[in-house]
Design an enzyme around this catalytic site. Structure first.
Site, PDB file in Angstrom:
ATOM      1  N   ARG A 244      49.155  59.155 -67.491  1.00  0.00           N
ATOM      2  CA  ARG A 244      48.000  59.988 -67.154  1.00  0.00           C
ATOM      3  C   ARG A 244      48.272  61.371 -67.726  1.00  0.00           C
ATOM      4  O   ARG A 244      49.422  61.823 -67.761  1.00  0.00           O
ATOM      5  CB  ARG A 244      47.817  60.101 -65.634  1.00  0.00           C
ATOM      6  CG  ARG A 244      47.240  58.883 -64.967  1.00  0.00           C
ATOM      7  CD  ARG A 244      45.737  58.717 -65.241  1.00  0.00           C
ATOM      8  NE  ARG A 244      45.190  57.564 -64.555  1.00  0.00           N
ATOM      9  CZ  ARG A 244      45.042  56.340 -65.090  1.00  0.00           C
ATOM     10  NH1 ARG A 244      45.413  56.120 -66.343  1.00  0.00           N
ATOM     11  NH2 ARG A 244      44.515  55.356 -64.389  1.00  0.00           N
ATOM     12  N   GLU A 273      40.687  65.736 -69.257  1.00  0.00           N
ATOM     13  CA  GLU A 273      40.230  64.635 -70.107  1.00  0.00           C
ATOM     14  C   GLU A 273      38.714  64.520 -70.009  1.00  0.00           C
ATOM     15  O   GLU A 273      38.216  64.286 -68.911  1.00  0.00           O
ATOM     16  CB  GLU A 273      40.889  63.335 -69.646  1.00  0.00           C
ATOM     17  CG  GLU A 273      40.708  62.190 -70.611  1.00  0.00           C
ATOM     18  CD  GLU A 273      41.602  61.015 -70.233  1.00  0.00           C
ATOM     19  OE1 GLU A 273      42.783  61.013 -70.595  1.00  0.00           O
ATOM     20  OE2 GLU A 273      41.076  60.118 -69.546  1.00  0.00           O
ATOM     21  N   HIS A 292      41.692  57.681 -74.235  1.00  0.00           N
ATOM     22  CA  HIS A 292      42.025  56.816 -73.090  1.00  0.00           C
ATOM     23  C   HIS A 292      41.613  55.361 -73.360  1.00  0.00           C
ATOM     24  O   HIS A 292      40.737  54.811 -72.702  1.00  0.00           O
ATOM     25  CB  HIS A 292      41.335  57.341 -71.813  1.00  0.00           C
ATOM     26  CG  HIS A 292      42.009  56.890 -70.550  1.00  0.00           C
ATOM     27  ND1 HIS A 292      42.083  57.653 -69.427  1.00  0.00           N
ATOM     28  CD2 HIS A 292      42.646  55.733 -70.237  1.00  0.00           C
ATOM     29  CE1 HIS A 292      42.733  57.002 -68.473  1.00  0.00           C
ATOM     30  NE2 HIS A 292      43.079  55.815 -68.962  1.00  0.00           N
TER      31      HIS A 292
HETATM   32  P1  NAP Z   1      54.057  50.087 -61.871  1.00  0.00           P
HETATM   33  O1  NAP Z   1      54.351  48.654 -62.144  1.00  0.00           O
HETATM   34  O2  NAP Z   1      53.913  50.532 -60.462  1.00  0.00           O
HETATM   35  O3  NAP Z   1      55.199  50.941 -62.595  1.00  0.00           O
HETATM   36  C1  NAP Z   1      55.340  52.296 -62.419  1.00  0.00           C
HETATM   37  C2  NAP Z   1      56.793  52.665 -62.668  1.00  0.00           C
HETATM   38  O4  NAP Z   1      56.920  54.088 -62.565  1.00  0.00           O
HETATM   39  C3  NAP Z   1      57.758  52.053 -61.667  1.00  0.00           C
HETATM   40  O5  NAP Z   1      58.798  51.443 -62.359  1.00  0.00           O
HETATM   41  C4  NAP Z   1      58.259  53.230 -60.846  1.00  0.00           C
HETATM   42  O6  NAP Z   1      59.633  53.011 -60.502  1.00  0.00           O
HETATM   43  C5  NAP Z   1      58.092  54.387 -61.817  1.00  0.00           C
HETATM   44  N1  NAP Z   1      57.914  55.659 -61.115  1.00  0.00           N
HETATM   45  C6  NAP Z   1      57.095  55.939 -60.075  1.00  0.00           C
HETATM   46  N2  NAP Z   1      57.248  57.208 -59.685  1.00  0.00           N
HETATM   47  C7  NAP Z   1      58.205  57.743 -60.491  1.00  0.00           C
HETATM   48  C8  NAP Z   1      58.818  59.011 -60.562  1.00  0.00           C
HETATM   49  N3  NAP Z   1      58.511  59.983 -59.692  1.00  0.00           N
HETATM   50  N4  NAP Z   1      59.735  59.222 -61.523  1.00  0.00           N
HETATM   51  C9  NAP Z   1      60.080  58.233 -62.379  1.00  0.00           C
HETATM   52  N5  NAP Z   1      59.541  56.986 -62.344  1.00  0.00           N
HETATM   53  C10 NAP Z   1      58.622  56.760 -61.405  1.00  0.00           C
HETATM   54  O7  NAP Z   1      52.729  50.550 -62.599  1.00  0.00           O
HETATM   55  P2  NAP Z   1      52.074  49.985 -63.950  1.00  0.00           P
HETATM   56  O8  NAP Z   1      51.142  48.881 -63.619  1.00  0.00           O
HETATM   57  O9  NAP Z   1      53.146  49.752 -64.941  1.00  0.00           O
HETATM   58  O10 NAP Z   1      51.173  51.264 -64.367  1.00  0.00           O
HETATM   59  C11 NAP Z   1      51.762  52.519 -64.562  1.00  0.00           C
HETATM   60  C12 NAP Z   1      50.719  53.589 -64.787  1.00  0.00           C
HETATM   61  O11 NAP Z   1      50.194  53.468 -66.096  1.00  0.00           O
HETATM   62  C13 NAP Z   1      49.484  53.513 -63.878  1.00  0.00           C
HETATM   63  O12 NAP Z   1      49.705  54.123 -62.636  1.00  0.00           O
HETATM   64  C14 NAP Z   1      48.414  54.207 -64.693  1.00  0.00           C
HETATM   65  O13 NAP Z   1      48.305  55.560 -64.333  1.00  0.00           O
HETATM   66  C15 NAP Z   1      48.923  54.093 -66.124  1.00  0.00           C
HETATM   67  N6  NAP Z   1      48.013  53.270 -66.933  1.00  0.00           N
HETATM   68  C16 NAP Z   1      47.365  53.853 -67.976  1.00  0.00           C
HETATM   69  C17 NAP Z   1      46.507  53.099 -68.761  1.00  0.00           C
HETATM   70  C18 NAP Z   1      45.784  53.707 -69.919  1.00  0.00           C
HETATM   71  O14 NAP Z   1      44.668  53.297 -70.192  1.00  0.00           O
HETATM   72  N7  NAP Z   1      46.377  54.644 -70.624  1.00  0.00           N
HETATM   73  C19 NAP Z   1      46.304  51.743 -68.471  1.00  0.00           C
HETATM   74  C20 NAP Z   1      46.983  51.188 -67.402  1.00  0.00           C
HETATM   75  C21 NAP Z   1      47.834  51.959 -66.632  1.00  0.00           C
HETATM   76  P3  NAP Z   1      60.258  53.667 -59.169  1.00  0.00           P
HETATM   77  O15 NAP Z   1      59.324  53.342 -58.052  1.00  0.00           O
HETATM   78  O16 NAP Z   1      61.613  53.023 -59.051  1.00  0.00           O
HETATM   79  O17 NAP Z   1      60.370  55.128 -59.438  1.00  0.00           O
END
Ligand code: NAP
Length: 325
Positions: A244, A273, A292
């Protein structure tokens, strides 16, 4: 009149569930809803209404907090088209016992593909090259122009080794990259063939040729990449943001790119954005920006539509959602 009361009660029971959504919704979403709900405009979320509202469907990224929820009496479910829910106050929903659905997993591949797209385009200066190839200046081939940075065999640092992060890592492994990652907790379930090394955030910044952000936007991650972090990165490093926009301090990034403190940034998301037209970042050649598009493929958007509508319908029926936050 008891009979009239019964009839009114039956009519009320048979009314379609009322769902507030930020329209216009995609045709696919409307087809999947199949006239099973009465759609109400977003104004209702902002102004409230006298009649009960059963569901809230968030298609874009409009803010939803407790005050919105309180304006919609009878709200049973919030269903989000997307996995990131930083625009929804999940704690407020929990406090009110309202489940929040999202669309994890179905978009992992497409979003990871976008990370690689930006890594390749940034390292190999594809957008700059495309402009040059179309321009009047391109009159002869010169082996010395537009030299970029390699991707294969370089070091990638993934910030947020979650569902999407793992898919990014798999793709990077296919490019024979050395993989570092940083999460709050080390993962013990990663495929050993990735050879991914858990590092501190600082080590990841200093050692990576590509820093890829894939963590959620939370209070903890807002501004995670600022001037200090950018100054720790190699001057030849490339920053990729598919998380994000708010995870990066836009002013600090603009300065770092202007002063060539890092090599390039590949951004799928920005804060704000979109960036205001005329924003300095838009004038720099060492940044590649997508509007995005992380999960924006026909196939993935269809799966997101299916899952988000399924969550909505389950929530309206008082059933557990298939995927909740
Ligand atoms: P996920 O499976 O929950 O993975 C998120 C990862 O981030 C986890 O491994 C978590 O590990 C880590 N994390 C959380 N807080 C953190 C912190 N403070 N410092 C370091 N690491 C941290 O989520 P996902 O499905 O992969 O999606 C991730 C994000 O990608 C979404 O929340 C969304 O905002 C973004 N996204 C963007 C798009 C786009 O169109 N560009 C599309 C899809 C998703 P820990 O809990 O161990 O810290």
């Amino acid at each position: 009149n008891p009979r009239a009361v019964r009839e009114i009660a039956t009519m009320t029971e048979q009314r379609k569930p009322r769902v507030v959504a930020d329209t216009p919704l995609a045709d696919t979403v409307l087809e999947l809803m199949d006239n099973r709900v009465e759609l109400l405009p977003w104004d209702v979320a902002l102004e409230g209404c006298d009649d009960p509202v059963d569901g809230l469907y968030t298609y874009g990224h409009l803010e939803v907090d407790g005050s919105v929820m309180d304006r919609l009496s009878g709200l049973k479910v919030i269903s989000n088209f997307g996995v990131g829910v930083d625009h929804i106050n999940v704690q407020d929903a929990r406090d009110r016992g309202i489940p929040v659905g999202n669309t994890p997993n179905v978009l992992n591949g497409a979003t990871a593909d976008m990370a690689l797209t930006l890594m390749l385009a940034s390292g190999r200066r594809l957008v700059e090259g495309d402009c040059y190839a179309r321009s009047a200046e391109f009159t002869y081939y010169d082996p010395g122009y537009m030299l970029g940075r390699e991707i294969h065999s370089e070091t990638v640092g993934i910030v947020g080794m979650g569902r999407i992060g793992l898919e990014v890592a798999r793709r990077c492994a296919a490019f024979n990259m050395n993989i570092l990652y940083y999460n709050r907790r080390e993962r013990t379930d990663l495929p050993p063939e990735l050879n991914a090394t858990y590092t501190s955030f600082d080590d990841l910044l200093t050692e990576s040729d590509y820093v890829v952000l894939v963590c959620p936007l939370t209070d903890e991650t807002r501004g995670l990449i600022g001037a200090e972090q950018l100054s720790k990165m190699k001057q030849t490093a490339i920053l990729i943001n598919i998380a994000r926009g708010g995870v990066v301090d836009t002013d600090a990034l603009t300065n770092a790119l202007k002063n060539c403190e890092i090599y390039h940034a590949g951004l799928d998301v920005t804060e704000p954005e979109p960036l205001p037209r005329g924003h300095e970042l838009l004038s720099l050649s060492n940044v590649t920006i997508a509007p995005h598009l992380g999960s924006a493929t026909e196939q993935t958007r269809f799966k997101m539509a299916e899952l988000s509508v399924e969550n909505l319908m389950l929530g309206l029926a008082g059933e557990p959602l298939r995927t909740t936050v």
